[in-house]
Design an enzyme around this catalytic site. Structure first.
Site, PDB file in Angstrom:
ATOM      1  N   MET A 105      16.499 -13.022 -12.658  1.00 26.22           N
ATOM      2  CA  MET A 105      17.585 -13.809 -12.058  1.00 26.22           C
ATOM      3  C   MET A 105      17.704 -15.221 -12.623  1.00 26.22           C
ATOM      4  O   MET A 105      18.136 -16.136 -11.925  1.00 26.22           O
ATOM      5  CB  MET A 105      17.392 -13.867 -10.531  1.00 26.22           C
ATOM      6  CG  MET A 105      17.429 -12.506  -9.858  1.00 26.22           C
ATOM      7  SD  MET A 105      18.946 -11.561 -10.221  1.00 26.22           S
ATOM      8  CE  MET A 105      20.122 -12.479  -9.230  1.00 26.22           C
ATOM      9  N   ARG A 106      17.322 -15.393 -13.877  1.00 22.19           N
ATOM     10  CA  ARG A 106      17.511 -16.688 -14.553  1.00 22.19           C
ATOM     11  C   ARG A 106      18.327 -16.494 -15.821  1.00 22.19           C
ATOM     12  O   ARG A 106      18.160 -15.474 -16.510  1.00 22.19           O
ATOM     13  CB  ARG A 106      16.166 -17.299 -14.941  1.00 22.19           C
ATOM     14  CG  ARG A 106      15.262 -17.597 -13.782  1.00 22.19           C
ATOM     15  CD  ARG A 106      15.726 -18.824 -13.034  1.00 22.19           C
ATOM     16  NE  ARG A 106      14.897 -19.055 -11.868  1.00 22.19           N
ATOM     17  CZ  ARG A 106      15.223 -19.877 -10.873  1.00 22.19           C
ATOM     18  NH1 ARG A 106      16.359 -20.555 -10.907  1.00 22.19           N
ATOM     19  NH2 ARG A 106      14.432 -20.029  -9.851  1.00 22.19           N
TER      20      ARG A 106
ATOM     21  N   HIS B  92      23.147  -4.286 -15.805  1.00 22.82           N
ATOM     22  CA  HIS B  92      24.021  -4.954 -14.841  1.00 22.82           C
ATOM     23  C   HIS B  92      24.674  -3.889 -13.949  1.00 22.82           C
ATOM     24  O   HIS B  92      25.162  -2.872 -14.459  1.00 22.82           O
ATOM     25  CB  HIS B  92      25.088  -5.764 -15.593  1.00 22.82           C
ATOM     26  CG  HIS B  92      26.004  -6.498 -14.675  1.00 22.82           C
ATOM     27  ND1 HIS B  92      25.663  -7.702 -14.095  1.00 22.82           N
ATOM     28  CD2 HIS B  92      27.240  -6.178 -14.205  1.00 22.82           C
ATOM     29  CE1 HIS B  92      26.659  -8.098 -13.320  1.00 22.82           C
ATOM     30  NE2 HIS B  92      27.619  -7.203 -13.366  1.00 22.82           N
TER      31      HIS B  92
ATOM     32  N   GLN C  49      21.575   2.426  -8.449  1.00 20.83           N
ATOM     33  CA  GLN C  49      20.205   2.371  -8.988  1.00 20.83           C
ATOM     34  C   GLN C  49      19.709   3.741  -9.453  1.00 20.83           C
ATOM     35  O   GLN C  49      18.926   3.825 -10.398  1.00 20.83           O
ATOM     36  CB  GLN C  49      19.265   1.735  -7.971  1.00 20.83           C
ATOM     37  CG  GLN C  49      19.528   0.222  -7.855  1.00 20.83           C
ATOM     38  CD  GLN C  49      18.266  -0.583  -7.752  1.00 20.83           C
ATOM     39  OE1 GLN C  49      17.578  -0.532  -6.736  1.00 20.83           O
ATOM     40  NE2 GLN C  49      17.949  -1.340  -8.787  1.00 20.83           N
TER      41      GLN C  49
ATOM     42  N   GLN D 256      21.401   5.798 -11.102  1.00 20.02           N
ATOM     43  CA  GLN D 256      21.873   5.867 -12.486  1.00 20.02           C
ATOM     44  C   GLN D 256      21.100   4.896 -13.383  1.00 20.02           C
ATOM     45  O   GLN D 256      20.766   5.226 -14.526  1.00 20.02           O
ATOM     46  CB  GLN D 256      23.374   5.559 -12.558  1.00 20.02           C
ATOM     47  CG  GLN D 256      24.231   6.556 -11.810  1.00 20.02           C
ATOM     48  CD  GLN D 256      24.029   7.980 -12.314  1.00 20.02           C
ATOM     49  OE1 GLN D 256      23.949   8.225 -13.501  1.00 20.02           O
ATOM     50  NE2 GLN D 256      23.928   8.918 -11.382  1.00 20.02           N
TER      51      GLN D 256
HETATM   52  C1  GRF Z   1      19.477  -3.966 -10.649  1.00 22.58           C
HETATM   53  O1  GRF Z   1      20.469  -3.445  -9.814  1.00 22.58           O
HETATM   54  C2  GRF Z   1      20.082  -4.530 -11.906  1.00 22.58           C
HETATM   55  O2  GRF Z   1      21.261  -3.929 -12.277  1.00 22.58           O
HETATM   56  C3  GRF Z   1      20.312  -5.972 -11.543  1.00 22.58           C
HETATM   57  O3  GRF Z   1      19.245  -6.329 -10.697  1.00 22.58           O
HETATM   58  C4  GRF Z   1      18.769  -5.165 -10.024  1.00 22.58           C
HETATM   59  C5  GRF Z   1      17.277  -5.104 -10.192  1.00 22.58           C
HETATM   60  O4  GRF Z   1      16.709  -4.101  -9.402  1.00 22.58           O
HETATM   61  N1  GRF Z   1      20.378  -6.776 -12.741  1.00 22.58           N
HETATM   62  P1  GRF Z   1      15.160  -3.768  -9.459  1.00 22.58           P
HETATM   63  O5  GRF Z   1      14.397  -5.070  -9.225  1.00 22.58           O
HETATM   64  O6  GRF Z   1      14.862  -3.178 -10.793  1.00 22.58           O
HETATM   65  O7  GRF Z   1      14.939  -2.798  -8.340  1.00 22.58           O
END
Ligand code: GRF
Length: 192
Positions: A89-90, A108, A170, A172
């Site tokens: 998230m950065r 994404h 998820q 997918q």
């Molecule tokens: C996923 O849905 C991905 O598409 C997004 O952040 C989420 C991460 O999920 N970028 P996880 O931590 O792998 O469960």
């Protein structure tokens, strides 16, 4: 054939990391290190299978460039050939793209270019869309704008909330991401 070392970067629960680790034995990649920007619960998946973990804290750095440089140093310390963002998230500073050109990949939860940004699942619901999906793309300086490597569509049903829809997305993600990383590691990636 030797497996290609990769770094996986996470911030959260790491369900994609978990699948990437599960699929490693049958793949051309090897997770050499997992790096988080915080005390991410997903680090446990790596620790369970004795993959090294590192935390590079955002708060320990004065700006994005020095945070990114510290991350890149850790990735280099494990000689990684690809950098896999899995719920990281950065936003990386340009120095990362200079150091790992066409080697950083992101997943994404939408069919880009629709619904970029951090609230893609909610935004698709609010827009009244009947379809969304998953995109795996190369990372460039602009967020969620890099060349698309693979996509899968996911239906949106009446009555879906963000949790239901994200869970469907998820499923997918967990199939697609290890496949694309494997293709990268074998040099077989073609831009979609
Ligand atoms: C996923 O849905 C991905 O598409 C997004 O952040 C989420 C991460 O999920 N970028 P996880 O931590 O792998 O469960």
């Amino acid at each position: 054939m030797a497996q290609v070392p990769i770094a996986v970067l996470i911030s959260g629960r790491g369900s994609n990391l978990r699948r990437i680790l599960e699929m490693e034995a049958d793949s051309a990649y090897r997770v050499a290190v997992v790096i988080a920007d915080r005390d991410a619960t997903g680090l446990e998946w790596a620790q369970k299978v004795q993959v090294p973990t590192r935390i590079v804290r955002w708060s320990d750095h004065p700006d994005r460039a020095s945070f990114t440089a510290a991350l890149c140093d850790e990735i280099d310390a494990f000689s990684c050939e690809f950098v896999v963002l899995a719920g990281f998230m950065r936003i990386l500073a340009p120095v990362a793209i200079e150091r790992f050109p066409s080697q950083i990949v992101n997943i994404h939860p939408s069919l880009l270019p629709a619904f970029p940004g951090a609230h893609a699942v909610e935004d698709a619901l609010e827009a009244g869309a009947t379809e969304t999906g998953v995109t795996v793309h190369l990372v460039v300086e602009d967020v969620d704008a890099g060349p698309i490597l693979a996509q899968r569509s996911v239906p949106i049903y009446p009555g879906d909330d963000a949790d239901l829809l994200h869970a469907r997305i998820q499923e997918q993600e967990h199939e697609l991401y290890p496949q694309v990383i494997n293709a990268l590691a074998t040099g077989k990636v073609e831009k979609a």
